[in-house]
Every structure is written in structure tokens, then in C-alpha cells.
Design a protein around this motif. Structure first.
Motif, mmCIF file in Angstrom:
data_model
loop_
_atom_site.group_PDB
_atom_site.id
_atom_site.type_symbol
_atom_site.label_atom_id
_atom_site.label_comp_id
_atom_site.label_asym_id
_atom_site.label_seq_id
_atom_site.Cartn_x
_atom_site.Cartn_y
_atom_site.Cartn_z
ATOM 1 N N ILE A 92 0.148 -6.183 5.749
ATOM 2 C CA ILE A 92 -0.143 -4.753 5.830
ATOM 3 C C ILE A 92 1.160 -3.967 5.947
ATOM 4 N N GLY A 93 2.044 -4.424 6.830
ATOM 5 C CA GLY A 93 3.328 -3.751 7.010
ATOM 6 C C GLY A 93 4.158 -3.748 5.747
ATOM 7 N N GLU A 94 4.216 -4.874 5.043
ATOM 8 C CA GLU A 94 5.037 -4.969 3.834
ATOM 9 C C GLU A 94 4.523 -4.065 2.725
ATOM 10 N N VAL A 95 3.207 -3.945 2.593
ATOM 11 C CA VAL A 95 2.639 -3.055 1.579
ATOM 12 C C VAL A 95 2.961 -1.601 1.911
ATOM 13 N N LEU A 96 2.801 -1.223 3.177
ATOM 14 C CA LEU A 96 3.082 0.152 3.589
ATOM 15 C C LEU A 96 4.556 0.502 3.429
ATOM 16 N N LEU A 97 5.432 -0.475 3.614
ATOM 17 C CA LEU A 97 6.882 -0.232 3.564
ATOM 18 C C LEU A 97 7.422 -0.053 2.152
ATOM 19 N N PRO A 110 -12.507 3.668 0.433
ATOM 20 C CA PRO A 110 -11.203 3.909 -0.195
ATOM 21 C C PRO A 110 -10.687 5.333 -0.013
ATOM 22 N N LYS A 111 -11.566 6.325 -0.116
ATOM 23 C CA LYS A 111 -11.137 7.717 0.032
ATOM 24 C C LYS A 111 -10.601 7.985 1.434
ATOM 25 N N GLU A 112 -11.208 7.344 2.420
ATOM 26 C CA GLU A 112 -10.753 7.496 3.801
ATOM 27 C C GLU A 112 -9.364 6.887 3.979
ATOM 28 N N LEU A 113 -9.160 5.716 3.399
ATOM 29 C CA LEU A 113 -7.856 5.061 3.507
ATOM 30 C C LEU A 113 -6.789 5.843 2.751
ATOM 31 N N GLU A 114 -7.143 6.366 1.589
ATOM 32 C CA GLU A 114 -6.194 7.191 0.826
ATOM 33 C C GLU A 114 -5.733 8.385 1.649
ATOM 34 N N LYS A 115 -6.662 8.977 2.395
ATOM 35 C CA LYS A 115 -6.331 10.128 3.231
ATOM 36 C C LYS A 115 -5.322 9.739 4.315
ATOM 37 N N ILE A 116 -5.529 8.569 4.908
ATOM 38 C CA ILE A 116 -4.626 8.081 5.961
ATOM 39 C C ILE A 116 -3.229 7.815 5.400
ATOM 40 N N LEU A 117 -3.175 7.300 4.164
ATOM 41 C CA LEU A 117 -1.905 6.884 3.565
ATOM 42 C C LEU A 117 -1.196 7.976 2.777
ATOM 43 N N LYS A 118 -1.803 9.132 2.660
ATOM 44 C CA LYS A 118 -1.282 10.185 1.766
ATOM 45 C C LYS A 118 0.182 10.523 2.021
ATOM 46 N N SER A 119 0.575 10.582 3.282
ATOM 47 C CA SER A 119 1.949 10.984 3.611
ATOM 48 C C SER A 119 2.991 9.959 3.165
ATOM 49 N N LEU A 120 2.550 8.738 2.847
ATOM 50 C CA LEU A 120 3.488 7.690 2.438
ATOM 51 C C LEU A 120 3.702 7.663 0.931
ATOM 52 N N GLY A 121 2.843 8.328 0.179
ATOM 53 C CA GLY A 121 2.922 8.260 -1.273
ATOM 54 C C GLY A 121 2.321 6.970 -1.800
ATOM 55 N N LEU A 122 2.089 6.923 -3.107
ATOM 56 C CA LEU A 122 1.477 5.753 -3.758
ATOM 57 C C LEU A 122 0.180 5.344 -3.058
ATOM 58 N N GLN A 123 -0.553 6.348 -2.553
ATOM 59 C CA GLN A 123 -1.704 6.044 -1.705
ATOM 60 C C GLN A 123 -2.840 5.322 -2.432
ATOM 61 N N LYS A 124 -3.051 5.615 -3.699
ATOM 62 C CA LYS A 124 -4.119 4.929 -4.439
ATOM 63 C C LYS A 124 -3.783 3.448 -4.621
ATOM 64 N N LYS A 125 -2.552 3.185 -5.035
ATOM 65 C CA LYS A 125 -2.114 1.802 -5.233
ATOM 66 C C LYS A 125 -2.161 1.030 -3.921
ATOM 67 N N LEU A 171 -4.608 -2.158 -2.769
ATOM 68 C CA LEU A 171 -3.951 -3.408 -2.386
ATOM 69 C C LEU A 171 -4.326 -3.816 -0.959
ATOM 70 N N LEU A 172 -4.352 -2.858 -0.040
ATOM 71 C CA LEU A 172 -4.690 -3.175 1.347
ATOM 72 C C LEU A 172 -6.125 -3.676 1.475
ATOM 73 N N ILE A 173 -7.034 -3.066 0.735
ATOM 74 C CA ILE A 173 -8.433 -3.507 0.789
ATOM 75 C C ILE A 173 -8.562 -4.905 0.177
ATOM 76 N N GLU A 174 -7.884 -5.130 -0.957
ATOM 77 C CA GLU A 174 -7.940 -6.450 -1.586
ATOM 78 C C GLU A 174 -7.359 -7.523 -0.673
ATOM 79 N N THR A 190 -1.812 -11.902 -6.880
ATOM 80 C CA THR A 190 -2.330 -10.558 -6.639
ATOM 81 C C THR A 190 -1.509 -9.501 -7.365
ATOM 82 N N LYS A 191 -2.168 -8.700 -8.169
ATOM 83 C CA LYS A 191 -1.497 -7.620 -8.895
ATOM 84 C C LYS A 191 -0.987 -6.592 -7.887
ATOM 85 N N GLY A 192 0.280 -6.228 -8.040
ATOM 86 C CA GLY A 192 0.881 -5.266 -7.118
ATOM 87 C C GLY A 192 1.749 -5.921 -6.058
ATOM 88 N N ILE A 193 1.685 -7.255 -5.969
ATOM 89 C CA ILE A 193 2.558 -8.001 -5.050
ATOM 90 C C ILE A 193 3.664 -8.642 -5.873
#
Length: 227
Positions: free
Chosen positions: A43-48, A78-93, A97-100, A121-124
């Protein structure tokens, strides 16, 4: 450069393991005083990805506090998670990835199968995959990213391609350093890479680095070239 375990390499490695006081205890880091699971590391590596640790910190804490297990995070809208991640950018991707990943860690319990699934895994990419293997599963694999590449390039007076993660010579050096750590029994490889990341974060800035405060100042080629 000669990538054998030269005196310069050994001196640098000793410097890193003698300067562990600069290590930061981010909650996604797998350290003796803060044991975390491979899923939490992932989780940390994806967010970073393309974001500083200071910006990731409050988001990571929010996720782990509200969704403390992979099974719980795997069920988030997914929409809820996108909202949480919005400030980090690349929130859809990052959301996908986090859900998968959370679904993977929730339903698959065999470690080897998880490792194989992560690799597919695509995206890793290689950098993220190796970071999860090293920090999450204690696999001794080399790491390379922009920060690590900048630090090593300055220490050893080397120039990389624009994208250091695509530079074979950068990976070769990282692998050689890892081999020297293991063969000379100098310390834990993950501590070494945490050190490089913190060296880049706190001293070895891209612009106006704080060389005079760096614990490896005396053995750095960059400081001698620009003294």
C-alpha cells in the motif's frame, strides 16, 4: 567504474550502516520497532509513486485506520477511494491498483503465489515490485528510483540516463552494492535502501543539497568536485 567491492564502496556502505540515526520510521516501513505486513508495505509503495513521503503519510494513516486489513480495503467503493487519494494525483490508477492488491492479499494466503501474482500485476513495475519484495518479504533484491539514483550518482560521480530506472548501469551498481553488503555481512539490505531514500529526502536534494550536513560528506565525490 569498477563495480567490485572496492574501498570506496565498502567505506560508503559502512557509512550507511553507521548512520542509522537518520532513518525515519514511516508507518509503512518494516523495521524492528514497527513490524508491518507485506500488504501494508505494498500500500505504501503504491501511494509513494511520484509523491513525497510527507504527502503520503496522512493518506496512508487514514487508509490503515479505516481499512486495517486487505479484505476491508478490497470492498471499498472505487469513487470513495479516489476521493481519498485525490491530493496525491494518479488517483484512478492508484485506486484500481490498491483494490486489486487488497483482493489479492485477502483471498490468496500462499506467499509464493502472491509474489508471482504481484510480478504479473499491471501497474507494478520493477522498482515497485522489488521494493515490495525487499521491504515486505525480506527478499534481498536491488532497488532503483530517482532518489536512489541521484544519491548513488553523486557519491560515485556517475551520470545516468534521464530515466534512471531504465538505466542498466544504475541497476548494476545497486546490485553490486547489495552483493557487497551480503558477502561482507555488513548489515540488513533493507536498512541500506531506507538510508539511501532518507539521505536523498533530507540532505541530497536535487537542487541545493545540504552536503555539509550529510553523514557521508567525506566520501562523496560530489562534495569534492564542487567544494
Amino acid at each position: 567504474m569498477n563495480y567490485n567491492c572496492s574501498n570506496q564502496i565498502i567505506n560508503f556502505l559502512k557509512c550507511t550502516f553507521h548512520s542509522k540515526e537518520i532513518l525515519e520510521d514511516f508507518p509503512w516501513r518494516n523495521l524492528p520497532k514497527n513490524k508491518v505486513s507485506p500488504w501494508e508495505v505494498a500500500i505504501g509503495e503504491v501511494l509513494l509513486n511520484r509523491v513525497s513521503a510527507t504527502r503520503v503519510l496522512p493518506i496512508y494513516k487514514e487508509l490503515i485506520e479505516n481499512y486495517p486489513s486487505p479484505c476491508e480495503l478490497s470492498k471499498i467503493e472505487p469513487k470513495e477511494l479516489e476521493k481519498i487519494l485525490k491530493s496525491l494525483g494518479l488517483q484512478k490508477k492508484k485506486t484500481n491498483l490498491l483494490i486489486e492488491l487488497s483482493q489479492m492479499f485477502c483471498y490468496e494466503k500462499e506467499e509464493e503465489k502472491i509474489k508471482k501474482a504481484l510480478k504479473k500485476t499491471k501497474g507494478i513495475g520493477k522498482s515497485t515490485y522489488n521494493a515490495i519484495m525487499l521491504f515486505g518479504f525480506e527478499e534481498p533484491v536491488p532497488l532503483m528510483d530517482g532518489v536512489i539514483g541521484r544519491v548513488l550518482g553523486r557519491i560515485f560521480n556517475l551520470k545516468w540516463k534521464n530515466k534512471v530506472v531504465m538505466d542498466k548501469s544504475a541497476w548494476l551498481l545497486s546490485n553490486k552494492l547489495l552483493s557487497c553488503i551480503i558477502s561482507k555481512n555488513l548489515g540488513n539490505p533493507k536498512v541500506f535502501y531506507y538510508f539511501l531514500l532518507d539521505l536523498g529526502r533530507n540532505f541530497c536534494f536535487r537542487i541545493r543539497p545540504k552536503c555539509e550536513f550529510c553523514p557521508c560528506y567525506k566520501i562523496c565525490s560530489y562534495t569534492h568536485n564542487f567544494a
